[in-house]
Every structure is written in C-alpha cells, then in structure tokens.
Scaffold this active site. Structure first.
Site, PDB file in Angstrom:
ATOM      1  N   ARG A  62       5.081   9.520  -3.867  1.00 41.68           N
ATOM      2  CA  ARG A  62       5.865  10.009  -2.681  1.00 41.68           C
ATOM      3  C   ARG A  62       7.243   9.344  -2.484  1.00 41.68           C
ATOM      4  O   ARG A  62       7.669   8.245  -3.274  1.00 41.68           O
ATOM      5  CB  ARG A  62       5.204  10.029  -1.233  1.00 41.68           C
ATOM      6  CG  ARG A  62       4.758   8.611  -0.736  1.00 41.68           C
ATOM      7  CD  ARG A  62       3.924   8.695   0.248  1.00 41.68           C
ATOM      8  NE  ARG A  62       3.314   7.765   0.871  1.00 41.68           N
ATOM      9  CZ  ARG A  62       3.747   7.011   1.957  1.00 41.68           C
ATOM     10  NH1 ARG A  62       4.873   7.376   2.330  1.00 41.68           N
ATOM     11  NH2 ARG A  62       3.040   5.705   2.311  1.00 41.68           N
ATOM     12  N   GLY A  63       8.276   9.704  -1.929  1.00 48.52           N
ATOM     13  CA  GLY A  63       9.393   9.165  -1.475  1.00 48.52           C
ATOM     14  C   GLY A  63      10.274   8.563  -2.734  1.00 48.52           C
ATOM     15  O   GLY A  63      10.589   9.477  -3.700  1.00 48.52           O
ATOM     16  N   ILE A  64      10.742   7.409  -2.674  1.00 47.77           N
ATOM     17  CA  ILE A  64      11.703   6.911  -3.746  1.00 47.77           C
ATOM     18  C   ILE A  64      11.069   6.896  -5.151  1.00 47.77           C
ATOM     19  O   ILE A  64      11.639   7.539  -6.264  1.00 47.77           O
ATOM     20  CB  ILE A  64      12.566   5.586  -3.486  1.00 47.77           C
ATOM     21  CG1 ILE A  64      13.497   5.764  -2.261  1.00 47.77           C
ATOM     22  CG2 ILE A  64      13.138   5.205  -4.494  1.00 47.77           C
ATOM     23  CD1 ILE A  64      14.092   4.481  -1.862  1.00 47.77           C
ATOM     24  N   ARG A 118      -2.261   5.193  -4.810  1.00 45.24           N
ATOM     25  CA  ARG A 118      -3.591   5.103  -4.236  1.00 45.24           C
ATOM     26  C   ARG A 118      -3.938   6.226  -3.794  1.00 45.24           C
ATOM     27  O   ARG A 118      -5.069   6.283  -3.751  1.00 45.24           O
ATOM     28  CB  ARG A 118      -3.063   4.189  -2.735  1.00 45.24           C
ATOM     29  CG  ARG A 118      -2.758   2.682  -3.196  1.00 45.24           C
ATOM     30  CD  ARG A 118      -2.521   1.839  -1.864  1.00 45.24           C
ATOM     31  NE  ARG A 118      -1.448   2.071  -1.040  1.00 45.24           N
ATOM     32  CZ  ARG A 118      -1.409   1.800  -0.036  1.00 45.24           C
ATOM     33  NH1 ARG A 118      -1.899   0.540   0.286  1.00 45.24           N
ATOM     34  NH2 ARG A 118      -0.203   2.094   0.947  1.00 45.24           N
ATOM     35  N   ASP A 174      -3.655  -0.395  -6.727  1.00 46.49           N
ATOM     36  CA  ASP A 174      -3.255  -0.861  -5.483  1.00 46.49           C
ATOM     37  C   ASP A 174      -2.571  -2.294  -5.804  1.00 46.49           C
ATOM     38  O   ASP A 174      -3.139  -2.888  -6.583  1.00 46.49           O
ATOM     39  CB  ASP A 174      -4.417  -1.246  -4.493  1.00 46.49           C
ATOM     40  CG  ASP A 174      -4.047  -1.914  -3.023  1.00 46.49           C
ATOM     41  OD1 ASP A 174      -2.856  -2.617  -3.206  1.00 46.49           O
ATOM     42  OD2 ASP A 174      -4.752  -1.577  -2.239  1.00 46.49           O
ATOM     43  N   VAL A 175      -1.200  -2.423  -5.755  1.00 55.24           N
ATOM     44  CA  VAL A 175      -0.539  -3.595  -6.170  1.00 55.24           C
ATOM     45  C   VAL A 175      -0.919  -4.840  -5.496  1.00 55.24           C
ATOM     46  O   VAL A 175      -0.298  -6.021  -6.168  1.00 55.24           O
ATOM     47  CB  VAL A 175       0.743  -3.305  -6.198  1.00 55.24           C
ATOM     48  CG1 VAL A 175       1.559  -2.180  -7.143  1.00 55.24           C
ATOM     49  CG2 VAL A 175       1.378  -3.285  -4.739  1.00 55.24           C
ATOM     50  N   TYR A 214       9.902  -8.364   5.814  1.00 54.93           N
ATOM     51  CA  TYR A 214      10.418  -7.539   5.154  1.00 54.93           C
ATOM     52  C   TYR A 214      11.723  -7.824   3.941  1.00 54.93           C
ATOM     53  O   TYR A 214      11.747  -7.804   2.980  1.00 54.93           O
ATOM     54  CB  TYR A 214      10.824  -6.112   5.498  1.00 54.93           C
ATOM     55  CG  TYR A 214      11.380  -4.961   4.707  1.00 54.93           C
ATOM     56  CD1 TYR A 214      10.317  -4.113   3.863  1.00 54.93           C
ATOM     57  CD2 TYR A 214      12.490  -4.565   4.542  1.00 54.93           C
ATOM     58  CE1 TYR A 214      10.909  -3.200   3.297  1.00 54.93           C
ATOM     59  CE2 TYR A 214      12.994  -3.503   3.876  1.00 54.93           C
ATOM     60  CZ  TYR A 214      12.137  -2.872   2.964  1.00 54.93           C
ATOM     61  OH  TYR A 214      12.625  -1.738   2.084  1.00 54.93           O
ATOM     62  N   LYS A 253      12.106  -8.892   0.198  1.00 52.02           N
ATOM     63  CA  LYS A 253      13.080  -8.241  -0.558  1.00 52.02           C
ATOM     64  C   LYS A 253      14.046  -9.135  -1.233  1.00 52.02           C
ATOM     65  O   LYS A 253      14.384  -8.914  -2.577  1.00 52.02           O
ATOM     66  CB  LYS A 253      13.723  -6.978   0.105  1.00 52.02           C
ATOM     67  CG  LYS A 253      12.783  -6.016   0.532  1.00 52.02           C
ATOM     68  CD  LYS A 253      12.031  -5.471  -0.867  1.00 52.02           C
ATOM     69  CE  LYS A 253      11.351  -3.981  -0.577  1.00 52.02           C
ATOM     70  NZ  LYS A 253      10.937  -3.323  -1.526  1.00 52.02           N
TER      71      LYS A 253
HETATM   72  N1  LIG Z   1      13.490   4.504   2.221  1.00 54.41           N
HETATM   73  C1  LIG Z   1      14.387   3.525   2.475  1.00 54.41           C
HETATM   74  O1  LIG Z   1      15.609   3.830   3.020  1.00 54.41           O
HETATM   75  C2  LIG Z   1      14.374   2.459   1.533  1.00 54.41           C
HETATM   76  C3  LIG Z   1      15.524   1.483   1.810  1.00 54.41           C
HETATM   77  C4  LIG Z   1      15.707   0.503   0.779  1.00 54.41           C
HETATM   78  C5  LIG Z   1      14.583   0.043   0.000  1.00 54.41           C
HETATM   79  N2  LIG Z   1      13.412   1.102  -0.013  1.00 54.41           N
HETATM   80  C6  LIG Z   1      12.454   0.431  -0.855  1.00 54.41           C
HETATM   81  O2  LIG Z   1      12.031   1.645  -1.669  1.00 54.41           O
HETATM   82  C7  LIG Z   1      10.596   1.482  -1.845  1.00 54.41           C
HETATM   83  C8  LIG Z   1      10.138   2.784  -1.894  1.00 54.41           C
HETATM   84  O3  LIG Z   1      10.410   3.147  -0.638  1.00 54.41           O
HETATM   85  P1  LIG Z   1      10.115   4.573   0.096  1.00 54.41           P
HETATM   86  O4  LIG Z   1      11.063   5.054   1.113  1.00 54.41           O
HETATM   87  O5  LIG Z   1       9.850   5.704  -0.919  1.00 54.41           O
HETATM   88  O6  LIG Z   1       8.406   4.387   0.866  1.00 54.41           O
HETATM   89  P2  LIG Z   1       7.474   5.264   1.175  1.00 54.41           P
HETATM   90  O7  LIG Z   1       7.790   6.710   1.091  1.00 54.41           O
HETATM   91  O8  LIG Z   1       6.961   4.777   2.193  1.00 54.41           O
HETATM   92  O9  LIG Z   1       6.688   5.087   0.018  1.00 54.41           O
HETATM   93  C9  LIG Z   1       5.934   3.801  -0.455  1.00 54.41           C
HETATM   94  C10 LIG Z   1       5.173   3.777  -1.707  1.00 54.41           C
HETATM   95  O10 LIG Z   1       4.721   2.701  -1.928  1.00 54.41           O
HETATM   96  C11 LIG Z   1       3.207   2.664  -2.138  1.00 54.41           C
HETATM   97  N3  LIG Z   1       2.751   1.479  -1.787  1.00 54.41           N
HETATM   98  C12 LIG Z   1       2.646   1.027  -0.718  1.00 54.41           C
HETATM   99  N4  LIG Z   1       1.828  -0.081  -0.629  1.00 54.41           N
HETATM  100  C13 LIG Z   1       1.208   0.089  -1.961  1.00 54.41           C
HETATM  101  C14 LIG Z   1       0.021  -0.731  -2.297  1.00 54.41           C
HETATM  102  N5  LIG Z   1      -0.648  -2.096  -1.616  1.00 54.41           N
HETATM  103  N6  LIG Z   1      -0.375  -0.536  -3.647  1.00 54.41           N
HETATM  104  C15 LIG Z   1       0.246   0.550  -4.264  1.00 54.41           C
HETATM  105  N7  LIG Z   1       1.263   1.537  -3.736  1.00 54.41           N
HETATM  106  C16 LIG Z   1       1.562   0.986  -2.493  1.00 54.41           C
HETATM  107  C17 LIG Z   1       2.862   4.035  -1.345  1.00 54.41           C
HETATM  108  O11 LIG Z   1       1.767   4.491  -1.749  1.00 54.41           O
HETATM  109  P3  LIG Z   1       0.638   5.368  -0.598  1.00 54.41           P
HETATM  110  O12 LIG Z   1       1.106   6.873  -0.444  1.00 54.41           O
HETATM  111  O13 LIG Z   1      -0.754   5.171  -1.187  1.00 54.41           O
HETATM  112  O14 LIG Z   1       0.730   4.656   0.822  1.00 54.41           O
HETATM  113  C18 LIG Z   1       3.947   4.974  -1.546  1.00 54.41           C
HETATM  114  O15 LIG Z   1       3.984   5.594  -2.730  1.00 54.41           O
HETATM  115  C19 LIG Z   1      10.000   0.479  -1.147  1.00 54.41           C
HETATM  116  O16 LIG Z   1       9.838  -0.596  -1.876  1.00 54.41           O
HETATM  117  C20 LIG Z   1      11.079   0.348  -0.295  1.00 54.41           C
HETATM  118  O17 LIG Z   1      10.997  -1.015   0.315  1.00 54.41           O
HETATM  119  C21 LIG Z   1      13.245   2.029   0.628  1.00 54.41           C
END
Ligand SMILES: NC(=O)c1ccc[n+]([C@@H]2O[C@H](COP(=O)([O-])OP(=O)(O)OC[C@H]3O[C@@H](n4cnc5c(N)ncnc54)[C@H](OP(=O)(O)O)[C@@H]3O)[C@@H](O)[C@H]2O)c1
Length: 236
Positions: free
Chosen positions: A14-16, A36, A50-51, A142, A146
């Site tokens: 999902r997401g990014i 996961r 799971d990382v 966080y 990062k």
């Molecule tokens: N959204 C933003 O505005 C933003 C901005 C800057 C940076 N980021 C960074 O971009 C990255 C992706 O963010 P996102 O917004 O796409 O977040 P998200 O929609 O919450 O998705 C997070 C992803 O990380 C996975 N994950 C979390 N914990 C994990 C673990 N222990 N083992 C394996 N997978 C795990 C989740 O898997 P599950 O589905 O199983 O939970 C999910 O696929 C992150 O590193 C975040 O910090 C995001």
C-alpha cells in the site's frame, strides 16, 4: 530505456511502496514487494516479511532470488509513525519506530548487499522523510529514525561505493497516503500553507524519483538526499 533489474521494495502492499513497485513494473523491471498482509500491484511477486525480524527478511530475499534472480535494486520503504510529545512518548513508541524505520533498513540492506557485492552492482534507496532533517514536534522518534538513514546511506557509500553500488536517500514531504490521511483536517490545511507547492505530493511523484535513482542514468549519484517535498524542506 534503462537496463531491466530485479527490484525489491519493502512495504509494497500500500501507499508509497505500492506506487514505487508500480513504477518499476511500468519501466520493465522484475519487481518483488514485501508485505505483512495484502499484495503488491499487478505484475509483482509478493513475499511475506516483517522488517523487524532478520530471519523473515532473509527468507523473503531467498524466495525472491529463487523466482527473479539476485536483487539488484532495493528500496527500504517500510516505515511507521507513533507520534507523541516527548513527555508522553513511551519507550515502546521510541524503540518500535527506530527498530522498524532504521533497524528495518539495516536488515534489508545488509541482506541485499551480499548479492550486490558479488555482482559488483547495486542500487540502494532508503525512504526517509522531510521530517528527518526539518524535525517535527511530536515526532522525535520518527524524525530521529529518518535522519539516521542519511548517516547510514553515506556510510554505505563510503564502504561499497567502489563496487558499483550506490546508496541514496529520498526524503518525501507530505504525501497523500494512509499515513497522512489520519492527520486532522485543520493540521493538513496548516501543513499545506507551509509547502511552497501549496499541495501534498502524490505517491507516484515519489516513485518516479526513486526509479530514476535506480536507473542507469544515476550511476554517479551516491550519498545524496533527494527531496520530493514541494519545497517544504529547502535548505535542510
Ligand atoms: N506519507 C507520507 O506523507 C510520507 C512522508 C515522508 C516519508 N514517508 C515514508 O514513506 C514510507 C511509506 O509511507 P506510506 O505513507 O506509504 O505509509 P503507509 O501507507 O502507512 O504504509 C507503510 C508500509 O510499511 C509497511 N510496514 C510497516 N511496518 C512494517 C514492518 N515491521 N515490516 C514490514 N513492513 C512494514 C506497511 O505494511 P502493513 O500494510 O503490513 O502495515 C506498509 O506497507 C515510510 O517509510 C514513511 O515513513 C511517508
């Protein structure tokens, strides 16, 4: 056209991470995602990992290598937030975020480096955040996790740079995903006012920068922090 590679994206369900995997597929690469739960986009191989667990990361790589060959591009994208003001932040809030965001990147990159060193080629991309260098009230855990990715990527660059391996950090600003959807409307509006572009980014905009860093054209870029933030973090 860039050389087709075997790519692994963590958190690609999902997401990014999902958008990153989609972009690599669109560019003709062999793409695996870790999840996961759920699945990566069409055209990807999904492996469970799971990382926070090195054995699970190892098993995921072994499965990807068997199906798609050695991993040449790794994107450490999986990440979590557990926001809270310092006085209310628990040990668990701190250690779980650092263990996922920084420890997770360490486990994944360490495992990926085996094959990359052998192949004398590799592209490592770590997904950080504008908050890593700008800081964020209520995000000490966080932000620290990062920011640490920058030191990690730069150390990797010094260690393995001469072996055809690059390590870069991409620092997204606010991107429309589940992670930002949970922010209250008022907070979202406040953030938008501080972003020169006047809007949140899309996951696809982040994905395109990452795919480019992994491409043949970016072979001489390493240890860089590439912002994809509409100007929010300028100067940091
Ligand atoms: N959204 C933003 O505005 C933003 C901005 C800057 C940076 N980021 C960074 O971009 C990255 C992706 O963010 P996102 O917004 O796409 O977040 P998200 O929609 O919450 O998705 C997070 C992803 O990380 C996975 N994950 C979390 N914990 C994990 C673990 N222990 N083992 C394996 N997978 C795990 C989740 O898997 P599950 O589905 O199983 O939970 C999910 O696929 C992150 O590193 C975040 O910090 C995001």
């Amino acid at each position: 056209m860039t050389t087709p590679r075997t790519v692994l994206v963590t958190g690609g369900n999902r997401g990014i991470g999902f958008a990153i995997a989609e972009e690599f597929v669109a560019q003709g690469h062999r793409v695996a995602v870790t999840a996961r739960s759920g699945q990566g986009p069409e055209g990807t191989l999904t492996v469970v990992a799971d990382v926070t667990d090195a054995a699970s990361v190892d098993a995921a790589f072994t499965a990807v290598e068997a199906e798609l060959g050695p991993v040449e591009v790794v994107v450490a994208n999986a990440g979590i937030t557990k926001d809270g003001l310092l006085m209310r932040m628990t040990e668990e809030d701190f250690t779980s975020v650092v263990d996922t965001n920084l420890g997770g990147a360490f486990r994944v990159v360490k495992r990926a480096s085996k094959g990359m060193l052998k192949a004398r080629f590799g592209r490592i991309v770590l997904v950080s955040s504008v908050v890593g260098l700008l800081g964020g009230a209520g995000q000490a855990n966080y932000s620290a996790s990062k920011a640490a990715l920058v030191g990690f990527a730069r150390s990797l660059t010094r260690e393995v740079g001469a072996r055809g391996i690059t390590a870069n950090v991409v620092a997204p600003g606010f991107v429309e995903t589940d992670m930002t959807a949970v922010l209250p409307d008022e907070q979202q509006a406040d953030y938008k006012k501080s972003i020169p572009a006047g809007r949140f980014g899309t996951a696809s905009e982040v994905a395109k920068a990452i795919a480019w860093l992994a491409s043949d054209d970016a072979g001489y870029i390493s240890g860089a922090v590439v912002p994809v933030d509409g100007g929010l973090g300028m100067g940091h």
